[in-house]
Design a protein around this motif. Sequence first.
Motif, PDB file in Angstrom:
ATOM      1  N   GLN A 312       1.841 -18.342  33.596  1.00 34.38           N
ATOM      2  CA  GLN A 312       2.733 -17.998  32.350  1.00 34.38           C
ATOM      3  C   GLN A 312       4.233 -17.708  32.711  1.00 34.38           C
ATOM      4  O   GLN A 312       4.751 -16.609  32.738  1.00 34.38           O
ATOM      5  CB  GLN A 312       2.032 -16.372  32.245  1.00 34.38           C
ATOM      6  N   PRO A 313       4.600 -18.860  32.639  1.00 33.54           N
ATOM      7  CA  PRO A 313       6.097 -18.518  32.869  1.00 33.54           C
ATOM      8  C   PRO A 313       6.901 -18.086  31.540  1.00 33.54           C
ATOM      9  O   PRO A 313       6.401 -18.208  30.544  1.00 33.54           O
ATOM     10  CB  PRO A 313       6.565 -20.230  33.010  1.00 33.54           C
ATOM     11  N   SER A 314       7.866 -17.490  31.802  1.00 28.88           N
ATOM     12  CA  SER A 314       8.794 -16.649  31.080  1.00 28.88           C
ATOM     13  C   SER A 314       9.283 -18.103  29.847  1.00 28.88           C
ATOM     14  O   SER A 314       9.447 -17.706  28.507  1.00 28.88           O
ATOM     15  CB  SER A 314      10.156 -16.028  31.419  1.00 28.88           C
ATOM     16  N   GLY A 315       9.649 -19.136  30.324  1.00 29.93           N
ATOM     17  CA  GLY A 315      10.289 -19.942  29.423  1.00 29.93           C
ATOM     18  C   GLY A 315       9.996 -21.606  29.897  1.00 29.93           C
ATOM     19  O   GLY A 315       9.538 -21.681  31.021  1.00 29.93           O
ATOM     20  N   VAL A 316      10.007 -22.319  29.143  1.00 25.72           N
ATOM     21  CA  VAL A 316       9.973 -23.807  29.589  1.00 25.72           C
ATOM     22  C   VAL A 316      11.196 -24.370  28.635  1.00 25.72           C
ATOM     23  O   VAL A 316      11.595 -24.129  27.525  1.00 25.72           O
ATOM     24  CB  VAL A 316       8.817 -24.575  29.186  1.00 25.72           C
ATOM     25  N   THR A 317      11.873 -25.607  29.271  1.00 26.95           N
ATOM     26  CA  THR A 317      12.893 -26.208  28.655  1.00 26.95           C
ATOM     27  C   THR A 317      12.744 -27.736  28.982  1.00 26.95           C
ATOM     28  O   THR A 317      12.228 -28.105  30.226  1.00 26.95           O
ATOM     29  CB  THR A 317      14.359 -25.663  29.118  1.00 26.95           C
ATOM     30  N   ALA A 318      13.125 -28.479  27.915  1.00 28.96           N
ATOM     31  CA  ALA A 318      12.899 -30.061  28.070  1.00 28.96           C
ATOM     32  C   ALA A 318      14.285 -30.713  27.756  1.00 28.96           C
ATOM     33  O   ALA A 318      14.867 -30.498  26.962  1.00 28.96           O
ATOM     34  CB  ALA A 318      12.041 -30.320  26.929  1.00 28.96           C
ATOM     35  N   ARG A 319      14.453 -31.471  28.918  1.00 29.95           N
ATOM     36  CA  ARG A 319      15.700 -32.278  28.833  1.00 29.95           C
ATOM     37  C   ARG A 319      15.626 -33.560  27.648  1.00 29.95           C
ATOM     38  O   ARG A 319      14.723 -34.334  27.939  1.00 29.95           O
ATOM     39  CB  ARG A 319      15.953 -33.061  30.260  1.00 29.95           C
ATOM     40  N   ILE A 320      16.041 -33.618  26.753  1.00 33.97           N
ATOM     41  CA  ILE A 320      16.286 -34.297  25.543  1.00 33.97           C
ATOM     42  C   ILE A 320      17.308 -35.381  25.715  1.00 33.97           C
ATOM     43  O   ILE A 320      17.574 -36.088  24.644  1.00 33.97           O
ATOM     44  CB  ILE A 320      16.069 -33.753  24.237  1.00 33.97           C
TER      45      ILE A 320
END
Length: 599
Positions: A312-320
Amino acid sequence: MNPEETVSRGGHRPFGLRGWQFLVNHDRTYLAQAAERSIKEAPGFEVTHLEFPNMALQLPYAYTSSPAPPCANWVLCGQTFRDFPKLAGHRDLHSRGAVSTPEDRSRNLAYMKDLFGKVKDSGLGVMAWHHVRRDLPDELAQEYPESATGDPGFLQDWEEATLTEFFEVAPEVDMLVVTSLTETPGVLEMPDRTHQVARLAGVFGAMERACRRAGKTLIIRDWGAVGKNQRQGAIFKEAMERLPGDVWIHIKNVVLDFVTNAEIPHPNLNAYPDRPMIVEFDVYGEYYGRADIPYVDPGHFCERLDGLYALQPSGVTARIAYESGREWRRYRTIFDSPNAANVVAFSRWASEAGRNRPIGEWLDFLAPSRRWQTYTWQWLADRYGSDAGPLLARVFERTPQIVHGIFAPLWCGYWHPFSVMEHTTLPWPPTRLENHGSVPWDPPPDILEVTGGLGDNDFSRVVDWMPPGTAVEAIGWCQLVSRKEEGLRLAQVCSDEISVEGRAVLSPEDYEDLDLLFRQLVAVCRADVLTGKILAASRGPRKESTVLADLSLSSLSEEAKQMEGEIRRDFGAEFFGELALRVEAWGRWARQGASAKSE
């Protein structure tokens, strides 16, 4: 979606932050255009934040000896240095020959505020990176010598004061992302563990105070804290324990640097159970072709996200985006490329995860196919037309194996990036080169000594785990060649199917685009097979029982000469990181090896 609804200081919810990240070295125009395109696309994926690593205000080759202009980063470009009057008294600031005038800094500030302002106006949040000691002017050490000695008190005062002014001139920034430890000076030079932890915690604490006063969120990247850096990692975790519980952690989903998706999940993913955590992914293919090569692997990203669901991470980010030391080549953004399927699946999955369904329901045995395949197939139909969907689903499904054949055939993580600065092109041969073409690379002064005279592309550091003369070595080199050959075979199948079937189901524009894309992929794979064979013929065992027995350095050098001419003719000298020049260099190296063996 308003970012304030998903993230607030002192509270967070799982997958509440969903970001897209741009790592662009120096091309401000490209970064602005990529951000504008992302602003347009974000609402369809319920993305909440855009993340900006601190690169675009620097010169090209920021990691080489070419000096970057002082104060050319997000935090420093708008500084008046009001709390450091001796530094503020200098009109022009210098760094190893580079100069920054007030006019330069004014333009930098205007660019930053315009870029971040557009993001905020769209309803998205801004995450800005801060590298602690990058782009400092020479005048700082001249006027405040304690800054150069790493005096803990000065470091804390500097960070707190400069960040305070930064948030005043750039209120658009919501979250400050700090690259930890590797750029926090003097930590490991302290006499003992207690002083090391205290220094690191002190600098982080000063940042936290500035963020808290301004109502901003501090995020610290867990970077350089695994493997051979375990000692530093332990210091980092102890320092984090001294910070308030609402300071976030930012961590890659893999243990290395997105070099291959065969990497294990990052071992520190569960090391900070009481902190908000952001997990960073690379869907662009930083080391896998950067959209110049079709790499459509939505299943991989969704499966990795499945593994995160229990944490349950607080967020995810994707390098685009990852553009470093080169201009964009084939596609302007990932959204123009077939690799957009990775963004689609990742972002839609993350949006679904943010709804927080019970894990038993989320990981039901039917769930994986219900999610990413549906997302991908719908995207194919919307982007290329429903008639083209079956063909492209079949073709794109092969691309992960092709890409792994090119860049990670031994699954060791470091087959491809011997000149790691270039990240996504085929390697140069293991010789010291005066000019690497696209990206000049300045190796350490002692590189020849370190590598036994071979230079900065010494393959022995990668393959030493295959003991010479053993069955393990024979198997390893044969696997390297066979996996590359299988990648080439699959690329040719894809190219043939697009050529034969594509014209009837694709628009003329899409047919022309994809036909060229896969013909180029075949050329890259041919060159890659050649490099693998030359390396195996030079370094591998020569026994009649292996496929290596048929490899001749002389014949391979002739093949390289012919291939180099074909690439120049068909695709140009600049194609895929000057691929023709690379093939020529490999052929020259093979000829030298053949001559040495004949003596």
